[in-house]
Design an enzyme around this catalytic site. Sequence first.
Site: not given
Length: 290
Positions: A11, A96-97, A102-103, A138
Amino acid sequence: MDRVEERAYGKINLSLDVIGRRENGYHDVSMVMQTVDLYDVISLNKLKGDGEIRLTANVNTLPLDETNIVYKAVKLVKEEYGLNTGVSVHIEKHLPIAAGMGGGSSDGAAALRGMNRLFELGLSNEKLEELGVRLGADVPFLIKGGIALAEGIGEKLTKLPDFPDCVLVIAKPDLGVSTKEVYEAFDSLKKVNHPDVGKLVKSLGSAGLKEIVKLLGNVLEKVTAKKYEIIEVVKNLLIDNGAVFSMMTGSGPTVFGIFENEEQAKKACNNLRKQEGLELVAIAKCYTGQ
């Protein structure tokens, strides 16, 4: 059913305002969130013969124990619905971390959806959202995705009209940002320029792209950009390469640019890939949700 697969969409924050801080440390927010068509893949399998939860991943930077949000999501559903069957989960990371996209939360949301399907529980999205808020602010939004106004700590959701048609270029600097530290730094600010989230919400569905981008804003950007100058560098590069708007998402450090067409976006993408210090540069579109 012995195996299911779920996509965990990332997101961006089109607008992010922090209204206040609660006694428990959580912050009240007013933000417009939008999922994009970049995603991780979460695969869940039933295990025969034991009740364990086992995690694997395609990267070695993720914890694969009870501290992982996917582990917590699986455990929550197992406990809530008395499921004794073991579950193995493979996390295929592409998002990506520690990026503000919001991964992790999306992986948790995908795990909840996957458990619902794997065990044929028949839970509504609303019920999954109730479970999701116990995992993170989230997570409820990322159960369905699309575009929504999020209030409270992020759990009060109002679906919004689609964002105008556009192409995004998403650039993640090669660094991780602690959300906790960003919020702590924000709390010490004496002056904050708040975006008009209410006006943005009213404009969606009626105004054009160039009018709407004038209403976007992120109160956390000033905090993170002060610490990491590459954020301003990337924003300026995106604008110089034809973006009608550029901003940091979440607590950062990921920056996105909004383009009117794919040709401009591709050109910008190619130019940004020459910039040192970027972990990811990708073209994306808004994802309308489940």
